[in-house]
Design an enzyme around this catalytic site. Sequence first.
Site, PDB file in Angstrom:
ATOM      1  CG  ASP A   1      -5.577  -3.896  -1.621  1.00 42.05           C
ATOM      2  OD1 ASP A   1      -5.290  -3.413  -0.508  1.00 42.05           O
ATOM      3  OD2 ASP A   1      -5.794  -5.106  -1.796  1.00 42.05           O
TER       4      ASP A   1
ATOM      5  CG  ASP B   1      -8.029  -0.180  10.802  1.00 44.97           C
ATOM      6  OD1 ASP B   1      -8.939   0.233  10.070  1.00 44.97           O
ATOM      7  OD2 ASP B   1      -8.196  -1.021  11.679  1.00 44.97           O
TER       8      ASP B   1
ATOM      9  N   GLY C   1       0.775  -1.247   0.000  1.00 43.92           N
ATOM     10  CA  GLY C   1       0.000   0.000   0.000  1.00 43.92           C
ATOM     11  C   GLY C   1       0.800   1.287   0.000  1.00 43.92           C
TER      12      GLY C   1
ATOM     13  N   GLY D   1      -3.470   0.087  14.505  1.00 43.42           N
ATOM     14  CA  GLY D   1      -2.149   0.484  14.999  1.00 43.42           C
ATOM     15  C   GLY D   1      -1.224  -0.706  15.230  1.00 43.42           C
TER      16      GLY D   1
ATOM     17  CB  THR E   1       0.767  -2.791  10.775  1.00 45.76           C
ATOM     18  OG1 THR E   1      -0.386  -3.563  10.487  1.00 45.76           O
ATOM     19  CG2 THR E   1       1.862  -3.086   9.770  1.00 45.76           C
ATOM     20  CG  LEU E   2       2.638   2.040  11.588  1.00 42.22           C
ATOM     21  CD1 LEU E   2       2.326   3.529  11.608  1.00 42.22           C
ATOM     22  CD2 LEU E   2       3.949   1.816  10.827  1.00 42.22           C
TER      23      LEU E   2
ATOM     24  CD  GLU F   1       1.251   0.726   7.205  1.00 41.38           C
ATOM     25  OE1 GLU F   1       1.060   0.786   5.976  1.00 41.38           O
ATOM     26  OE2 GLU F   1       0.769  -0.164   7.905  1.00 41.38           O
TER      27      GLU F   1
HETATM   28  P1  5GP Z   1      -3.457  -1.805  11.260  1.00 42.01           P
HETATM   29  O1  5GP Z   1      -2.377  -2.764  11.613  1.00 42.01           O
HETATM   30  O2  5GP Z   1      -3.173  -0.383  11.659  1.00 42.01           O
HETATM   31  O3  5GP Z   1      -4.791  -2.279  11.782  1.00 42.01           O
HETATM   32  O4  5GP Z   1      -3.664  -1.921   9.720  1.00 42.01           O
HETATM   33  C1  5GP Z   1      -3.046  -1.148   8.775  1.00 42.01           C
HETATM   34  C2  5GP Z   1      -3.241  -1.795   7.430  1.00 42.01           C
HETATM   35  O5  5GP Z   1      -4.624  -2.167   7.248  1.00 42.01           O
HETATM   36  C3  5GP Z   1      -2.927  -0.821   6.302  1.00 42.01           C
HETATM   37  O6  5GP Z   1      -1.579  -0.877   5.933  1.00 42.01           O
HETATM   38  C4  5GP Z   1      -3.841  -1.332   5.198  1.00 42.01           C
HETATM   39  O7  5GP Z   1      -3.222  -2.396   4.504  1.00 42.01           O
HETATM   40  C5  5GP Z   1      -5.044  -1.884   5.933  1.00 42.01           C
HETATM   41  N1  5GP Z   1      -6.129  -0.889   5.992  1.00 42.01           N
HETATM   42  C6  5GP Z   1      -6.610  -0.259   7.075  1.00 42.01           C
HETATM   43  N2  5GP Z   1      -7.616   0.574   6.743  1.00 42.01           N
HETATM   44  C7  5GP Z   1      -7.752   0.477   5.400  1.00 42.01           C
HETATM   45  C8  5GP Z   1      -8.620   1.113   4.445  1.00 42.01           C
HETATM   46  O8  5GP Z   1      -9.484   1.948   4.743  1.00 42.01           O
HETATM   47  N3  5GP Z   1      -8.441   0.736   3.132  1.00 42.01           N
HETATM   48  C9  5GP Z   1      -7.516  -0.165   2.737  1.00 42.01           C
HETATM   49  N4  5GP Z   1      -7.449  -0.436   1.447  1.00 42.01           N
HETATM   50  N5  5GP Z   1      -6.689  -0.784   3.609  1.00 42.01           N
HETATM   51  C10 5GP Z   1      -6.805  -0.450   4.922  1.00 42.01           C
END
Ligand code: 5GP
Length: 183
Positions: free
Chosen positions: A158, A102, A43, A104, A106-107, A98
Amino acid sequence: MAKYVKEIMISREEIDQMCRRLGERISQDYEGKEVTLIGVLKGAYTFMADLARCITVPVRIDFMSVSSYGSGTRTSGIVRITKDLDADISHKHVIVVEDIVDSGLTLKHLRQLLGTRNPASIALCTAFDKPARRRVDVDIEYVGMQISDEFVVGYGLDYDGKYRNLPDVCIIGDDSKEETNEA
Ligand code: 5GP
């Protein structure tokens, strides 16, 4: 506007301004230093390219790929490295780049993991942030824009592998999600 796009949430022009703002801040904060940008695939590829060109201090580029178990539009919470860095980051000033934050998870995981590799410093940067969805505390030094809790595509993001090439950040209609699954 492409037919499957329901609404443009953030235009290409706003994204350009956002990249310039972040690039200026990073260039000031790292004046006299070199930075290593680590893009989180897939992404972040578009944002990484734009951001790097807005930074005026010397920049190195590397990529990592992570996957969170589960599918669809929600993260499961378990993060797995599927492609590691090519280069050693010890004594480097690292910024993890990134696309969107969302939960958090992953980071937070990447900061912990990369922190064990002896970098000179480590900072986190995201183009978009959905604070309403946060499940873990994570300090993000550089946030492009905070957005509402909507699933967005485009500008690298995506749905089921599609729509990364849209220049704006968009909300797609439910019928586009069905079409994607059938394709
Ligand atoms: P986290 O670990 O913060 O929950 O997730 C982050 C990852 O979730 C992002 O790098 C992305 O791949 C995916 N993600 C979170 N929200 C969205 C969104 O609204 N659209 C898309 N396409 N991916 C998202």
